[in-house]
Design an enzyme around this catalytic site. Structure first.
Site, PDB file in Angstrom:
ATOM      1  N   ASP A   1       0.853  -1.179   0.000  1.00 25.60           N
ATOM      2  CA  ASP A   1       0.000   0.000   0.000  1.00 25.60           C
ATOM      3  C   ASP A   1       0.897   1.240   0.000  1.00 25.60           C
ATOM      4  O   ASP A   1       2.041   1.188   0.476  1.00 25.60           O
ATOM      5  CB  ASP A   1      -0.894  -0.034   1.234  1.00 25.60           C
ATOM      6  CG  ASP A   1      -1.714   1.216   1.371  1.00 25.60           C
ATOM      7  OD1 ASP A   1      -2.415   1.580   0.412  1.00 25.60           O
ATOM      8  OD2 ASP A   1      -1.629   1.850   2.447  1.00 25.60           O
TER       9      ASP A   1
ATOM     10  N   ASP B   1      -0.002   5.005   0.930  1.00 25.26           N
ATOM     11  CA  ASP B   1      -0.145   5.959   2.033  1.00 25.26           C
ATOM     12  C   ASP B   1      -0.300   5.234   3.360  1.00 25.26           C
ATOM     13  O   ASP B   1      -1.214   4.422   3.541  1.00 25.26           O
ATOM     14  CB  ASP B   1      -1.355   6.872   1.781  1.00 25.26           C
ATOM     15  CG  ASP B   1      -1.232   7.615   0.460  1.00 25.26           C
ATOM     16  OD1 ASP B   1      -0.112   8.053   0.130  1.00 25.26           O
ATOM     17  OD2 ASP B   1      -2.245   7.717  -0.252  1.00 25.26           O
TER      18      ASP B   1
ATOM     19  N   ASP C   1       0.900   9.144   5.451  1.00 24.59           N
ATOM     20  CA  ASP C   1      -0.381   9.502   4.835  1.00 24.59           C
ATOM     21  C   ASP C   1      -0.625  11.007   4.927  1.00 24.59           C
ATOM     22  O   ASP C   1      -0.659  11.588   6.022  1.00 24.59           O
ATOM     23  CB  ASP C   1      -1.505   8.740   5.535  1.00 24.59           C
ATOM     24  CG  ASP C   1      -2.840   8.921   4.830  1.00 24.59           C
ATOM     25  OD1 ASP C   1      -2.845   9.408   3.682  1.00 24.59           O
ATOM     26  OD2 ASP C   1      -3.873   8.552   5.430  1.00 24.59           O
TER      27      ASP C   1
ATOM     28  N   ASN D   1      -5.427   2.752  -3.204  1.00 24.73           N
ATOM     29  CA  ASN D   1      -6.680   3.452  -3.471  1.00 24.73           C
ATOM     30  C   ASN D   1      -6.405   4.948  -3.520  1.00 24.73           C
ATOM     31  O   ASN D   1      -5.804   5.492  -2.585  1.00 24.73           O
ATOM     32  CB  ASN D   1      -7.703   3.183  -2.364  1.00 24.73           C
ATOM     33  CG  ASN D   1      -8.203   1.752  -2.345  1.00 24.73           C
ATOM     34  OD1 ASN D   1      -8.030   1.012  -3.311  1.00 24.73           O
ATOM     35  ND2 ASN D   1      -8.816   1.358  -1.235  1.00 24.73           N
TER      36      ASN D   1
ATOM     37  N   SER E   1      -8.963   7.625  -4.200  1.00 30.61           N
ATOM     38  CA  SER E   1     -10.313   8.099  -4.509  1.00 30.61           C
ATOM     39  C   SER E   1     -10.385   9.606  -4.676  1.00 30.61           C
ATOM     40  O   SER E   1     -11.400  10.127  -5.144  1.00 30.61           O
ATOM     41  CB  SER E   1     -11.281   7.668  -3.415  1.00 30.61           C
ATOM     42  OG  SER E   1     -10.956   8.285  -2.182  1.00 30.61           O
TER      43      SER E   1
ATOM     44  N   CYS F   1     -16.667  -0.140  -7.472  1.00 28.26           N
ATOM     45  CA  CYS F   1     -15.865  -0.813  -8.493  1.00 28.26           C
ATOM     46  C   CYS F   1     -15.292  -2.116  -7.924  1.00 28.26           C
ATOM     47  O   CYS F   1     -15.358  -2.383  -6.729  1.00 28.26           O
ATOM     48  CB  CYS F   1     -14.729   0.095  -8.951  1.00 28.26           C
ATOM     49  SG  CYS F   1     -13.568   0.493  -7.608  1.00 28.26           S
TER      50      CYS F   1
ATOM     51  N   LYS G   1      -9.704  -1.502  -2.961  1.00 25.72           N
ATOM     52  CA  LYS G   1      -9.554  -2.364  -1.776  1.00 25.72           C
ATOM     53  C   LYS G   1     -10.651  -2.021  -0.771  1.00 25.72           C
ATOM     54  O   LYS G   1     -10.947  -0.839  -0.589  1.00 25.72           O
ATOM     55  CB  LYS G   1      -8.171  -2.145  -1.151  1.00 25.72           C
ATOM     56  CG  LYS G   1      -7.011  -2.590  -2.037  1.00 25.72           C
ATOM     57  CD  LYS G   1      -5.652  -2.340  -1.392  1.00 25.72           C
ATOM     58  CE  LYS G   1      -5.313  -0.854  -1.331  1.00 25.72           C
ATOM     59  NZ  LYS G   1      -3.958  -0.583  -0.798  1.00 25.72           N
TER      60      LYS G   1
END
Length: 505
Positions: free
Chosen positions: A341, A343, A349, A384, A386, A426, A430
């Site tokens: 992953d 962030d 992050d 991810n 978004s 979708c 994740k």
């Protein structure tokens, strides 16, 4: 890397070496092939770190691409694993550093691989051991000659990379040559694949050895104990390996120990009987080694003395092996791919970050990733994002941040990201498995040979849904319930890499 091709064939040549002079002879032979070697050649230096091979000046003069890797003196199995994990070709061709390929070896290799059907997982070259013509071969020379016709010997053996990856390659618990070859052959053929004999040939000259080489070779009984643990008591029959003398050695040792004990206890009759048994077994062993060989005084003395010592050494090593490997589990090796992953795992992050200068690397991340890369393990990012789908981050801004991440952490083999907003539902965001499956498909890696590392439960869930392993590295944002539910939790990336390189995943 370039690759040697004929039709759909492509291979990488891997040569583990401990710096013997014979390596130069091997490379000269490859340089003088009737067909120019166009496959990449990986020289894996398996000497200690204090005496590295380095990239010598003569390496630049070779008429083919050659690269030096360093395995740190961990043995031939680890050296070969390092080589094939760095290879990116469908086939991997292993050569020992003390063989001499024939002039047409490379052309014959390409022909052998082009002719291999889909059920052929390996192609073995013919090994020829030149023996003296003016006298009978001695014990060490006959032992080396046993390589001729022996199956699955990696003095010259080519495997499909797709056959090596699912079984984790060579079992690095075998620190010596020979048994790791047989173990791998048993594992890759267990599902029905074949290892065929090819038409190519290499010479395997007999290396110089001192009088005690036959005694030192008894250390292989430790490896035989591991073979028995992994493959059962009948592994020799399955591997077409000659039956050893361990039972007779055990009887010899028992007779010798009984003779000494009985004599010390003043039980002379029992001592004489046991002593005669020991002498008979030892004499038979010495005669079996002497009769096929030369009869000069030096050889006779060497055979007699070592025939006395070998049974005790063999039994000692066999007992040590039984104890050392009593709980050995099947080998899995490191994974082929580690997906991380972004962030919170490899960089701190920063929600919906649009500023490349705001990227801060998690402590130890670069070192951990470089350790994986140095061991030939591919690394990728599954993330991810978004913010794009929500209109908070443009694709150009995301690309700039990703470029900064890669500049700080080094190159990634694959980068998969979901740009959808959560409400789009979708299949890639994740905890859905889409990103993991996409990354594996792009690199042609089995998800079962993949590990996903992340900081939240969605990373773990995505891995599990894809059939991959998962490791959680929690931070301040990780919920307690996520930590409790994770199958494996580690404090930092360094600890994760320690486990992965040790085959614990």
């Amino acid at each position: 890397m370039s690759s040697g091709t004929r039709g759909s064939t492509a291979t990488t040549i891997v040569v583990p070496t401990v710096g013997r002079d014979s390596l130069l002879t091997l490379l000269e032979s490859l340089a003088e092939q009737s067909t120019r070697v166009s496959a990449p050649v990986l020289l894996v230096d398996d000497r200690g770190a204090a005496d590295p091979l380095g990239p010598p000046a003569w390496l630049e003069d070779l008429p083919f691409e050659a690269t030096v890797l360093t395995s740190g003196g961990r043995g031939p199995a680890a050296a070969r694993n390092l080589g094939w994990r760095h290879a990116r070709t469908p086939w991997v061709s292993f050569l020992d550093d003390d063989v001499v390929p024939g002039n047409t070896w490379y052309a014959d290799l390409l022909d052998d691989l082009s002719a291999a059907g889909p059920d052929v997982v390996g192609s073995q070259g013919q090994v020829r051991v030149p023996l003296p013509t003016d006298r009978r071969p001695d014990d060490w020379e006959r032992s080396t000659a046993g390589l001729e016709g022996a199956p699955w010997i990696t003095a010259d053996l080519t495997y499909r990379r797709a056959a090596l990856a699912p079984v984790g390659g060579f079992d690095e618990r075998f620190p010596r040559a020979y048994r790791e070859d047989v173990d791998l052959g048993l594992r890759v053929t267990a599902s029905g694949g074949r290892i065929d004999w090819g038409s190519r040939e290499v010479l395997h000259p007999v290396r110089p050895a001192d009088a005690w080489v036959s005694v030192r070779r008894q250390a292989g009984n430790v490896d035989d104990a591991l073979m028995r643990r992994l493959h059962g008591p009948h592994w020799r029959a399955r591997a077409h390996a000659p039956r050893g003398r361990l039972r007779l050695h055990g009887a010899t040792v028992a007779a010798g120990v009984t003779a000494v004990a009985a004599t010390l206890a003043r039980r002379r009759r029992a001592g004489w009987v046991a002593g005669l048994g020991w002498a008979a077994l030892t004499g038979q062993f010495a005669a079996a080694r002497l009769l096929p060989g030369p009869r000069d005084l030096e050889e006779v003395a060497r055979m007699v003395v070592t025939s006395v010592v070998i049974p005790f050494a063999a039994v000692t090593y066999a007992v040590r092996g039984r104890v050392q490997h009593r709980g050995a589990a099947p080998w899995c090796g490191p994974p082929d791919l580690v997906l991380l992953d972004r962030d919170g795992t490899i960089v701190h992050d920063v929600p919906y970050n649009t500023d490349p200068q705001a990227v801060r690397v998690v402590s130890g991340a670069r070192e951990s990733l470089d350790r994986l890369r140095c061991n030939g393990i591919r690394v990728g990012v599954v993330t991810n994002q978004s913010g794009v789908g929500r209109g908070l981050v443009s694709t150009e801004e995301l690309d700039a941040v990703n470029a900064r991440v890669q500049a700080l952490l080094g190159p990634f083999d694959v980068w998969c990201q979901c740009l959808h907003a959560p409400e789009e539902r979708c299949a890639c965001r994740k905890p859905e498995p889409g990103l993991v499956l996409d990354a594996c498909a792009r690199l042609a890696v089995d998800p079962r040979r993949t590990v996903v590392v992340g900081d939240i439960g969605a990373d773990v869930a995505a891995a599990r849904a894809a059939g991959a392993a998962a490791v959680l590295v929690p931070n301040g944002a990780t919920r307690r319930a996520e930590v409790a539910a994770a199958p494996v939790v580690r404090s930092d990336l360094g600890a994760v890499v320690d486990d992965l390189l040790g085959g614990r995943w």
